[in-house]
Write a protein that holds these residues in place. Structure first.
Motif, PDB file in Angstrom:
ATOM      1  N   SER A   1      16.567 -65.641  44.888  1.00  0.00           N
ATOM      2  CA  SER A   1      15.684 -66.135  45.695  1.00  0.00           C
ATOM      3  C   SER A   1      16.083 -67.583  46.734  1.00  0.00           C
ATOM      4  O   SER A   1      16.482 -67.864  46.113  1.00  0.00           O
ATOM      5  CB  SER A   1      13.939 -66.685  45.330  1.00  0.00           C
TER       6      SER A   1
ATOM      7  N   GLU B   1      13.893 -68.784  48.552  1.00  0.00           N
ATOM      8  CA  GLU B   1      13.592 -70.144  48.879  1.00  0.00           C
ATOM      9  C   GLU B   1      12.676 -70.203  50.064  1.00  0.00           C
ATOM     10  O   GLU B   1      12.089 -71.165  50.743  1.00  0.00           O
ATOM     11  CB  GLU B   1      13.531 -71.022  48.120  1.00  0.00           C
TER      12      GLU B   1
ATOM     13  N   ARG C   1       9.836 -65.854  48.859  1.00  0.00           N
ATOM     14  CA  ARG C   1       9.011 -66.434  48.680  1.00  0.00           C
ATOM     15  C   ARG C   1       7.714 -65.562  48.317  1.00  0.00           C
ATOM     16  O   ARG C   1       7.299 -65.022  47.274  1.00  0.00           O
ATOM     17  CB  ARG C   1       8.342 -67.668  48.552  1.00  0.00           C
TER      18      ARG C   1
ATOM     19  N   ARG D   1      16.865 -69.280  41.593  1.00  0.00           N
ATOM     20  CA  ARG D   1      16.175 -69.379  43.408  1.00  0.00           C
ATOM     21  C   ARG D   1      17.048 -70.897  43.598  1.00  0.00           C
ATOM     22  O   ARG D   1      17.750 -71.368  42.611  1.00  0.00           O
ATOM     23  CB  ARG D   1      15.403 -70.335  42.861  1.00  0.00           C
TER      24      ARG D   1
END
Length: 438
Positions: free
Chosen positions: A276, A278, A283, A293
């Motif tokens: 991810s 972010e 998300r 992340r």
């Protein structure tokens, strides 16, 4: 005990004195703060950094609708108790303990220097008028440059990243992603700086002892010298990453965000493993999942350090991350730049001349690191300073013959020391991955 004495002003409101002198209005500090804010902020801004002591300025900004107010207390930054008791209760006021914490807030929210009002209350900061204050202001300036570089990259690639992510989500039957797990104790992050060729013996010694994570621009060079990284990591959504990874002959596990160019995911021998990034899309896709992340910090090397930490690494060895020009080159000889620009060369336009012209497009900078002065540019210096200021929660090491010793801030490792590390069965081959169905 704070040197600033709380007292009651003539209008019955709280205010403060220092050595018997008012540092805020003796009559109405709230009105004074409102007037100060009106004179010192730009229209349509919603973020501010304040070094103003008591909350009068913070309160005025909150009332104007500011959503991010990063408030520095100079005593706290020095490791002491706050100079003032907070009274602004607005959630927008973020009382930070360090420059790094402030920088993280700006990075996570995609705020650049162009979007920030910096407000300094002179009577407050004058109470700390010394070399440390000047250093603090310099650090705040550097922080703003760092987040601006990250925000500029995000703005430059933002639309492209969203388009890429949308295409990948629509066309991939499922998404393989990586959860945090313990698969290594030591990790090596390989960049393609021109000094990389100096560390091959060390890198070969570490192959059986550590996770090897390579940046895309180093992969073909590594293959040419017989080194196979465990993973490649890429975040650049554009042409460059596609160029680096096109034509690879061996199976390559690529750690990347959903915003990567869709064409990369369809290259032969590329197996994507997502993390991810972010941003808003990631998300949503990874909501409720335990996924590795790492947000944008302007350079993939920072993502790489944060990711290997989530894979269990306690020690991270950086190779080829020069932040400067080694032998007048930015990339390792035989790396992709020579291939990319060789076709532009001729009798009068040599390869060295072509690379020099590319370098001169940026503002030149000389950086002092350890006992050396190295040729660099503004963007490379920003990223180096960011690395030196940031606590990534891991032990960072450099080769003992590192071209850029990075202010001698980090420990070093030699070939003989690497040889003494325990050989490890590559736990990375037993790493866990999770299939996320679209």
């Amino acid at each position: 005990m704070s040197r600033f004495i709380r007292t009651v002003g003539r209008k019955g409101q709280p205010t403060y004195t220092l050595d018997g002198k008012f540092i805020y209005s003796a009559y109405d500090p709230f009105r004074e703060a409102d007037s100060f804010v009106k004179q010192n902020v730009k229209p349509n801004h919603s973020a501010a950094v304040t070094i103003c002591g008591a909350d009068f300025i913070n309160n005025a900004l909150a009332e104007r609708g500011y959503t991010t107010i990063i408030s520095f207390d100079l005593a706290v930054l020095s490791g002491g108790e706050p100079d003032f008791e907070p009274f602004a209760k607005n959630a927008a006021v973020r009382r930070v303990q360090s420059i790094q914490q402030a920088q993280n807030i700006l990075l996570e929210n995609g705020i650049s220097a162009a979007d920030i009002d910096i407000l300094i209350w002179t009577p407050y900061i004058s109470a700390y008028e010394n070399a440390d204050t000047a250093k603090l202001l310099g650090q705040i300036k550097d922080m703003c440059l760092t987040v601006t570089a990250s925000k500029t990259a995000a703005d430059t690639f933002g639309e492209l990243e969203e388009r890429n992510a949308g295409r990948n989500i629509r066309t991939l039957g499922n998404i393989t992603y990586m959860p945090p797990q313990n698969v290594c104790d030591t990790a090596v992050i390989v960049a393609s700086g021109a000094s990389l060729s100096d560390y091959l013996e060390l890198l070969r010694t570490l192959q059986s002892k550590a996770l090897i994570l390579a940046l895309p621009s180093s992969v073909k060079y590594l293959h040419s010298v017989g080194i196979e990284p465990d993973y490649v990591i890429a975040v650049d959504p554009g042409y460059a990453t596609l160029y680096h990874l096109c034509g690879l002959k061996s199976e390559t596990a690529l750690i990347c965000p959903l915003s990567i160019n869709p064409a990369i995911l369809r290259l032969p021998n590329i197996t994507p493993i997502f993390f991810s990034y972010e941003n808003e899309t990631d998300r949503k896709v990874f909501a409720g999942t335990d996924v590795i992340r790492s947000c944008s910090e302007g350079s993939v090397v920072f993502n790489a350090v944060r990711i290997v930490r989530q894979l269990g690494a306690k020690n991270v060895i950086l190779m080829g991350q020069d932040f400067s020009f080694c032998n007048h080159r930015s990339h390792v000889p035989g790396g992709y730049f020579e291939t990319e620009y060789f076709g532009q060369t001729g009798y009068y336009d040599s390869l060295d001349k072509t690379l020099l012209e590319l370098r001169c497009r940026k503002e030149p900078t000389v950086i002092k690191t350890g006992d050396r002065m190295l040729d660099s540019d503004v963007s490379l210096k920003i990223y180096m300073d960011h690395l030196l200021r940031t606590d990534f929660g891991v032990r960072i090491l450099l080769p003992d013959n590192a071209f850029n010793p990075l202010d001698n801030r980090y420990e070093t490792i030699s070939v003989s020391e690497a040889a003494q590390l325990c050989d490890v069965e590559k736990a990375i081959h037993n790493a866990q991955f999770i299939i996320h169905n679209n």
